[in-house]
Design a protein around this motif. Structure first.
Motif, PDB file in Angstrom:
ATOM      1  N   ILE A 158      52.046  32.770  54.863  1.00  0.00           N
ATOM      2  CA  ILE A 158      52.555  31.584  54.412  1.00  0.00           C
ATOM      3  C   ILE A 158      51.165  31.057  53.423  1.00  0.00           C
ATOM      4  O   ILE A 158      51.265  30.775  52.513  1.00  0.00           O
ATOM      5  N   LYS A 159      50.200  31.120  54.247  1.00  0.00           N
ATOM      6  CA  LYS A 159      48.886  30.266  53.752  1.00  0.00           C
ATOM      7  C   LYS A 159      48.122  31.212  52.759  1.00  0.00           C
ATOM      8  O   LYS A 159      46.916  30.865  52.141  1.00  0.00           O
ATOM      9  N   GLY A 160      48.538  32.525  52.551  1.00  0.00           N
ATOM     10  CA  GLY A 160      47.794  33.630  51.731  1.00  0.00           C
ATOM     11  C   GLY A 160      46.421  33.922  52.063  1.00  0.00           C
ATOM     12  O   GLY A 160      45.611  33.891  51.797  1.00  0.00           O
ATOM     13  N   GLY A 161      46.490  34.171  53.634  1.00  0.00           N
ATOM     14  CA  GLY A 161      45.276  34.797  54.277  1.00  0.00           C
ATOM     15  C   GLY A 161      44.857  36.114  53.612  1.00  0.00           C
ATOM     16  O   GLY A 161      45.408  36.823  52.632  1.00  0.00           O
ATOM     17  N   SER A 162      43.326  36.682  53.979  1.00  0.00           N
ATOM     18  CA  SER A 162      42.937  37.808  53.334  1.00  0.00           C
ATOM     19  C   SER A 162      43.932  38.999  53.552  1.00  0.00           C
ATOM     20  O   SER A 162      44.379  39.154  54.363  1.00  0.00           O
ATOM     21  N   GLY A 163      43.991  39.673  52.563  1.00  0.00           N
ATOM     22  CA  GLY A 163      44.632  41.137  52.487  1.00  0.00           C
ATOM     23  C   GLY A 163      46.054  40.715  52.418  1.00  0.00           C
ATOM     24  O   GLY A 163      46.903  41.914  52.889  1.00  0.00           O
ATOM     25  N   THR A 164      46.532  40.045  51.865  1.00  0.00           N
ATOM     26  CA  THR A 164      47.979  39.661  51.909  1.00  0.00           C
ATOM     27  C   THR A 164      48.519  39.890  50.200  1.00  0.00           C
ATOM     28  O   THR A 164      49.644  39.591  50.159  1.00  0.00           O
ATOM     29  N   CYS A 165      47.695  40.232  49.385  1.00  0.00           N
ATOM     30  CA  CYS A 165      48.320  40.389  47.961  1.00  0.00           C
ATOM     31  C   CYS A 165      48.149  42.056  47.619  1.00  0.00           C
ATOM     32  O   CYS A 165      47.441  42.667  48.339  1.00  0.00           O
ATOM     33  N   GLY A 166      48.450  42.230  46.417  1.00  0.00           N
ATOM     34  CA  GLY A 166      48.420  43.537  45.808  1.00  0.00           C
ATOM     35  C   GLY A 166      48.435  43.441  43.986  1.00  0.00           C
ATOM     36  O   GLY A 166      48.828  42.330  43.650  1.00  0.00           O
ATOM     37  N   TYR A 167      48.310  44.593  43.529  1.00  0.00           N
ATOM     38  CA  TYR A 167      48.060  44.550  42.143  1.00  0.00           C
ATOM     39  C   TYR A 167      48.529  45.938  41.624  1.00  0.00           C
ATOM     40  O   TYR A 167      48.455  46.997  42.404  1.00  0.00           O
ATOM     41  N   LYS A 168      49.141  46.120  40.330  1.00  0.00           N
ATOM     42  CA  LYS A 168      49.144  47.086  39.570  1.00  0.00           C
ATOM     43  C   LYS A 168      48.493  46.955  38.283  1.00  0.00           C
ATOM     44  O   LYS A 168      48.870  46.086  37.422  1.00  0.00           O
ATOM     45  N   SER A 169      47.295  47.800  38.108  1.00  0.00           N
ATOM     46  CA  SER A 169      46.460  47.553  36.851  1.00  0.00           C
ATOM     47  C   SER A 169      47.087  48.044  35.555  1.00  0.00           C
ATOM     48  O   SER A 169      48.172  48.763  35.825  1.00  0.00           O
ATOM     49  N   PRO A 170      46.748  47.732  34.616  1.00  0.00           N
ATOM     50  CA  PRO A 170      47.194  48.240  33.375  1.00  0.00           C
ATOM     51  C   PRO A 170      47.296  49.787  33.030  1.00  0.00           C
ATOM     52  O   PRO A 170      48.042  50.491  32.510  1.00  0.00           O
ATOM     53  N   THR A 171      46.237  50.271  33.938  1.00  0.00           N
ATOM     54  CA  THR A 171      46.251  51.956  33.750  1.00  0.00           C
ATOM     55  C   THR A 171      47.142  52.522  34.929  1.00  0.00           C
ATOM     56  O   THR A 171      47.111  53.881  35.055  1.00  0.00           O
ATOM     57  N   GLY A 172      47.849  51.785  35.636  1.00  0.00           N
ATOM     58  CA  GLY A 172      48.806  52.202  36.646  1.00  0.00           C
ATOM     59  C   GLY A 172      47.986  52.257  38.029  1.00  0.00           C
ATOM     60  O   GLY A 172      48.940  52.732  38.978  1.00  0.00           O
ATOM     61  N   THR A 173      47.030  52.040  38.204  1.00  0.00           N
ATOM     62  CA  THR A 173      46.175  51.948  39.716  1.00  0.00           C
ATOM     63  C   THR A 173      47.059  50.806  40.538  1.00  0.00           C
ATOM     64  O   THR A 173      47.198  49.698  40.011  1.00  0.00           O
ATOM     65  N   VAL A 174      47.368  51.172  41.835  1.00  0.00           N
ATOM     66  CA  VAL A 174      48.061  50.221  42.718  1.00  0.00           C
ATOM     67  C   VAL A 174      47.289  50.290  44.080  1.00  0.00           C
ATOM     68  O   VAL A 174      46.996  51.163  44.405  1.00  0.00           O
TER      69      VAL A 174
END
Length: 66
Positions: free
Chosen positions: A19-35
Motif C-alpha cells: 500500500i505504501k509503495g515500499g521498495s521493490g514493488t514496481c516494474g517497467y517495460k522499456s521502449p526497447t521491450g526490456t521488462v
C-alpha cells in the motif's frame, strides 16, 4: 478507521508495504521491450521513459509483470 489501527490490526507487514509503495514493488517495460519487475518506483519511472510503461499498484494486472 484510523490508519494506525488499520496498520496494526488488519494488514500484514507485506500488505502495508504494498500500500505504501515500499521498495521493490514496481516494474517497467522499456521502449526497447526490456521488462524488469520488483524495482523501486523511481527506477521504474526512469527506465520506462516516454514510450515505455511502468506500474506499482497495478503490476499484478499488467501484461509484463502480472
Amino acid at each position: 478507521m484510523n490508519f494506525n489501527v488499520l496498520k496494526t490490526k488488519a494488514l500484514s507487514k507485506n500488505q502495508m508495504r504494498a500500500i505504501k509503495g515500499g521498495s521493490g514493488t514496481c516494474g517497467y517495460k522499456s521502449p526497447t521491450g526490456t521488462v524488469k519487475c520488483g524495482v523501486s518506483k523511481a527506477q521504474a519511472m526512469h527506465m520506462a521513459t516516454e514510450e515505455g510503461h511502468w506500474c506499482c499498484d497495478s503490476c499484478e494486472s499488467s501484461s509484463y509483470c502480472g
